[in-house]
Design an enzyme around this catalytic site. Structure first.
Site, PDB file in Angstrom:
ATOM      1  CB  THR A 126      -0.862  -0.014   1.285  1.00 37.14           C
ATOM      2  OG1 THR A 126      -1.809  -1.056   1.145  1.00 37.14           O
ATOM      3  CG2 THR A 126      -1.582   1.294   1.533  1.00 37.14           C
TER       4      THR A 126
ATOM      5  CB  VAL B 255     -14.068  -2.254   1.819  1.00 37.93           C
ATOM      6  CG1 VAL B 255     -13.461  -0.860   1.890  1.00 37.93           C
ATOM      7  CG2 VAL B 255     -14.959  -2.379   0.582  1.00 37.93           C
TER       8      VAL B 255
END
Ligand code: ASP
Length: 337
Positions: free
Chosen positions: A198, A227
């Site tokens: 990320t 999510v």
């Protein structure tokens, strides 16, 4: 006369603030089991070059008088375009061999925010998060609707296979094999390499405004519309001028449950802690709960810091004292100092 004096003193307060803030930026490219022995010199150089490129571009924009919002947007866009990180090009694969991307952005002066989850065709999800913040009346959009909004904003759209990379596909195959033997959570702990990469950035500009931006492909082999923490404001991304700005990376379910980014800033605001010590406290507590990951932080005085409970975190920072680019935990960090 009274009004004139008030105007002069407000002006002075403004200029004192402007002088006080020195600009700075911190970025990350994911935290996890980053094993020095598994990385070739060439791979290491490529990661370092990509981190340096992103942090330098962000810093130069700040040094030229640009806003923290523009600086974090630019740095994250650079990292999204690099295939090395789990965001934009190079995003991890879902169980169904596609890519679903999440991103969030926030400004500290007004706590304005934009977030997007599960988009499949937006080249730079951070630009969509920013468009949601600036051009819609909403904070979070998801899936098909978010893609329609992206098209209406003339953002660049791509085929889902634009995000493909061979090494992430290999990671998906390994993840699927492991998940046949172990339940989902346990499997993640067994092979933390699957999910890292990320990207994020936090910055302070010459007016003292803070901003945070984070973008991710989520976790390898995710399914059922999973999510993570990134688009959940306060979990993986947060900014407030009265305390700090934070971008996180790691096992998103824990970041959501522990409200990591907002909790760090709350400890700064209400307990008077430094951002660095608040960050390491929260990241330690996360580990005790079973969650791995890290954060980058900038506070309202321009102090840049990071904390992580993994072997490494791709990270870089730059302010007027210079540039630091790191991948592995330093001796000091290993010793907990
Ligand atoms: N936090 C991200 C997520 O859970 C993954 C990561 O940072 O590696 O979606």
């Amino acid at each position: 006369m009274k009004q004139l004096l008030l105007a002069i003193s407000l002006c002075m307060a403004g200029s004192v603030m402007a002088e006080k803030a020195s600009v700075g930026i911190v970025i990350h490219g994911g935290a996890g089991t980053i094993d020095r022995s598994q990385m070739t010199d060439e791979q290491q150089k490529n990661y370092e070059a990509a981190l340096a490129d992103a942090v330098n571009k962000g810093y130069e924009l700040l040094a030229a008088g640009g806003s923290s919002l523009d600086a974090v947007t630019l740095a994250v866009t650079v990292l999204e375009d690099s295939p090395l990180f789990n965001a934009g090009k190079g995003a991890v694969y879902t169980w169904d061999e596609t890519h679903e991307l999440d991103a969030a952005i926030m400004t500290g002066q007004d706590r304005n925010a934009g977030a997007v989850s599960s988009v499949t065709n937006v080249k730079n999800p951070i630009l969509l998060a920013r468009a949601i913040m600036e051009q819609s009346e909403h904070v979070m959009l998801t899936g098909k609707g978010a893609e329609q909004f992206a098209a209406s904003q003339q953002l660049e759209l791509v085929d889902n296979n634009y995000f493909n990379t061979d090494f992430r596909f290999e990671a998906l195959k390994r993840a699927k094999e492991a998940q046949q033997q172990l339940p989902h959570q346990a499997a993640i702990v067994a092979d933390p390499n699957w999910k890292m990469g990320t990207v994020g950035a936090v910055a302070i500009d010459h007016t003292g405004n803070l901003a945070a931006a984070t973008s991710t492909g989520g976790m390898t082999a995710k399914r059922w519309g999973r999510v993570g923490d990134v688009p959940v404001i306060g979990a993986g991304n947060f900014a407030d001028n009265t305390s700090c700005a934070v971008s996180g990376t790691g096992h998103g379910e824990y970041f959501i449950r522990y409200n990591v980014a907002a909790d760090i800033c709350a400890r700064v605001k209400y307990q008077g802690k430094t951002a660095a010590s608040a960050a390491s406290e929260v990241i330690d507590e996360l580990l005790q709960a079973g969650g791995t990951g890290g954060v980058i932080v900038v506070d309202s005085k321009g102090e840049l810091s990071w904390a992580f409970n993994t072997q490494g975190m791709y990270r870089a920072k730059r302010d007027d004292s210079g540039t630091v680019v790191e991948i592995f935990a330093t001796q000091r960090e290993k010793a907990g100092n």
